[in-house]
Design an enzyme around this catalytic site. Structure first.
Site, mmCIF file in Angstrom:
data_model
loop_
_atom_site.group_PDB
_atom_site.id
_atom_site.type_symbol
_atom_site.label_atom_id
_atom_site.label_comp_id
_atom_site.label_asym_id
_atom_site.label_seq_id
_atom_site.Cartn_x
_atom_site.Cartn_y
_atom_site.Cartn_z
ATOM 1 N N HIS A 262 39.519 43.982 39.476
ATOM 2 C CA HIS A 262 39.160 43.111 38.378
ATOM 3 C C HIS A 262 39.535 41.799 38.605
ATOM 4 O O HIS A 262 38.724 40.599 38.445
ATOM 5 C CB HIS A 262 39.597 43.694 36.987
ATOM 6 C CG HIS A 262 39.275 42.845 35.891
ATOM 7 N ND1 HIS A 262 38.206 43.245 34.839
ATOM 8 C CD2 HIS A 262 39.970 41.669 35.230
ATOM 9 C CE1 HIS A 262 38.066 42.306 33.812
ATOM 10 N NE2 HIS A 262 39.101 41.461 34.008
ATOM 11 N N GLU A 263 40.827 41.705 38.686
ATOM 12 C CA GLU A 263 41.581 40.214 38.976
ATOM 13 C C GLU A 263 40.949 39.586 40.292
ATOM 14 O O GLU A 263 40.849 38.638 40.534
ATOM 15 C CB GLU A 263 43.119 40.407 38.911
ATOM 16 C CG GLU A 263 43.529 41.247 37.734
ATOM 17 C CD GLU A 263 42.957 40.231 36.557
ATOM 18 O OE1 GLU A 263 42.755 38.985 36.692
ATOM 19 O OE2 GLU A 263 42.939 40.667 35.355
ATOM 20 N N HIS A 266 37.967 37.734 39.456
ATOM 21 C CA HIS A 266 38.434 36.600 38.808
ATOM 22 C C HIS A 266 38.806 35.441 40.011
ATOM 23 O O HIS A 266 38.322 34.292 40.089
ATOM 24 C CB HIS A 266 39.470 36.407 37.852
ATOM 25 C CG HIS A 266 39.086 37.111 36.477
ATOM 26 N ND1 HIS A 266 38.305 36.354 35.815
ATOM 27 C CD2 HIS A 266 39.736 37.960 35.807
ATOM 28 C CE1 HIS A 266 38.138 36.950 34.643
ATOM 29 N NE2 HIS A 266 39.003 37.964 34.734
ATOM 30 N N GLU A 292 34.688 36.346 33.195
ATOM 31 C CA GLU A 292 34.622 37.628 32.982
ATOM 32 C C GLU A 292 33.502 38.435 33.722
ATOM 33 O O GLU A 292 33.364 39.665 33.998
ATOM 34 C CB GLU A 292 34.576 38.062 31.416
ATOM 35 C CG GLU A 292 35.958 37.596 31.021
ATOM 36 C CD GLU A 292 37.169 38.228 31.437
ATOM 37 O OE1 GLU A 292 37.080 39.019 32.204
ATOM 38 O OE2 GLU A 292 38.216 37.510 31.121
#
Length: 498
Positions: A262-263, A266, A292
């Protein structure tokens, strides 16, 4: 050089200093959450407050207003017009807020962080409540200065998504609230029980090695980033330095793995921003819905796919040999188990996740409107969790204290997680149309074609277009929840034989 060109260049030079100060603040906040000694908060809160004040003064300088006036009717190309539009939007908001209030908000948020961390560790909502009350008061005042005639929550929401509008968020979240719960109920009623291969404990140090393996596989640019641990995973930085953090659960190695992926989403967005435009809106991300979308796309559409596990399962087994014998199909099923009994948002599956967002959205709207007392939040939180998912958190640590956002004063952020998830599905569908045999390439460990497509369509445009225009440019369609609902209906229908 024309007069317009001179004014534009001066405006960007002045704005670049604002960006530099903001990025310095980001590094100090990263340090506070990752490396700063426990006793460093008093000085750090003052440092961040000073930088917030400096940023405010630079942006609201009278000369910036004069330059924006000079450029009001200037003959600018599309990129220049986009940059001026973004600076003007920030300038108009910032000039309405007193510098003293900017300083107070920054200092209060910095001081609230260790209070939240301690309260979460001790499962003590009452210890955090005064800090939350102060931040709510300050952010209501902030919203009132920007526009006293509008819903303060709508004003705060625009700090994170300035173009889609709160009405779009309400419409999309309402549609998810209508159409996702019946699918969750169908999964509950299904006789299919997807297996979980994870029993016992998994060494956190080995999990960190696995997290580094997945970042290697996805193509993380280590020369421009780093991996650390924090109470709540996050990513921060610039196109030259984009860092990620994760956390480790001894009982579930997928928790840290998917937090890391997930990170990474980003960070790869941040690293994909045009480096030659650093300091300009043309080199900045397009706010949190789009940000997001990148994290949720990599986490769910890539990391939870069959193709990903065809490629990455050997690395998991190498780190944890007791999992030898697992098949990619079994890992795919395990990675997509629907678990309505899970009370933790960051561990939630793709379906129940949006019920976690809905309850936070409703609670923080009522908090900002002063229709809900801070002391009542844990009870209301647990009631809504039981209503939406049929489970009550046993502790506030696993309930109202689990997220970091309110300790930062980030009221209005939570809806962008669902908005971003919806956009992730739309972008994933467009990428599949644009990239030949995308699943086959992912299964072969070739992630660059997807990264390159996202970089071309989403990353390099920076903030030159409003959100809705960027979405239409990348996908050929207006922003819509259709792709997400089709995706989860098909995916979970197949998994649970619905």
């Amino acid at each position: 050089m024309s007069e317009d060109g001179s004014a534009y260049d001066e405006l960007l030079d002045r704005y670049a200093r604002v960006v530099d100060v903001g990025n310095a603040q980001g590094l100090l906040r990263w340090d506070q959450q990752v490396m700063m000694p426990e006793g460093g908060t008093p000085a750090r809160s003052k440092q961040l407050s000073t930088l917030s004040s400096l940023s405010h003064d630079l942006l609201t300088d009278e000369r910036v207003g004069e330059l924006l006036d000079d450029l009001e009717d200037a003959d600018l190309d599309a990129e220049q017009a986009g940059a001026v539009r973004e600076i003007r939007r920030e300038y108009r908001r910032e000039t309405r807020v007193p510098r003293e209030l900017v300083e107070r908000i920054s200092e209060a948020a910095s001081e609230a962080l260790p209070v939240w961390e301690s309260a979460r560790e001790e499962d003590d909502w009452d210890a955090f409540a005064p800090a939350l009350e102060e931040l709510l008061d300050l952010k209501r005042e902030y919203a009132h200065h920007i526009d006293p005639d509008r819903d303060p929550y709508a004003v705060l929401f625009e700090d994170y998504e300035p173009y889609l509008g709160l009405d779009t968020a309400e419409r999309v979240l309402g549609r998810l609230a209508d159409e996702v719960p019946p699918l969750i109920d169908a999964v509950r009623a299904s006789e299919v029980d997807l297996p979980s291969p994870f029993e016992g404990e998994f060494d956190p140090a080995t999990q960190e090695d696995l997290a580094r393996d997945v970042l290697d596989a996805l193509g993380y640019e280590w020369e421009h980033g780093r991996l650390d641990t924090s109470t709540h995973p996050f990513s921060t930085g610039t196109q030259f330095d984009a860092r990620v953090t994760t956390r480790f659960s001894p009982e579930d190695p997928l928790d840290s793995l998917y937090s890391t992926v997930h990170e990474f989403g980003h960070a790869t967005y941040t690293l994909g921003l045009p480096r030659e435009e650093y300091g300009s809106p043309l080199g900045q991300s397009r706010d949190m819905t789009v940000h997001e979308s990148q994290s949720r796309l990599w986490e769910n559409h890539v990391g939870r796919s069959r193709a990903f596990w065809k490629h990455f399962l050997p690395a998991l087994i190498e780190r944890f040999p007791r999992l030898d014998g697992l098949t990619p199909g079994e890992m795919y099923a395990a990675a997509n188990r629907v678990d309505p009994d899970n009370t933790i948002r960051v561990e939630a599956d793709e379906l129940t996740y949006h019920m976690h967002i809905a309850l936070r959205f409703e609670i923080e709207r009522d908090l900002v409107a002063d229709d809900l007392d801070v002391a009542e939040v844990p009870q209301v939180w647990n009631d809504k969790m039981e209503e939406y998912l049929g489970v009550r958190p046993e502790t506030d640590r696993d309930g109202a204290l689990q997220d970091i956002h309110w300790s930062h004063g980030n009221f209005g952020y939570f809806p962008t997680y669902s908005l971003g998830s919806v956009l992730a599905a739309q972008l994933s569908a467009a990428a599949e149309d644009a990239i030949d045999d995308l699943d086959g390439r992912i299964a072969a460990g070739e992630f660059a074609p997807l990264t390159d497509w996202l970089c071309s369509e989403i990353h390099r445009p920076g903030a030159r277009m409003p959100t809705d225009d960027l979405v239409e440019s990348a996908t050929g369609e207006a922003y819509s929840a259709d792709h997400f609902l089709e995706y989860v209906t098909e995916k979970y229908g197949e998994l649970y034989d619905l």
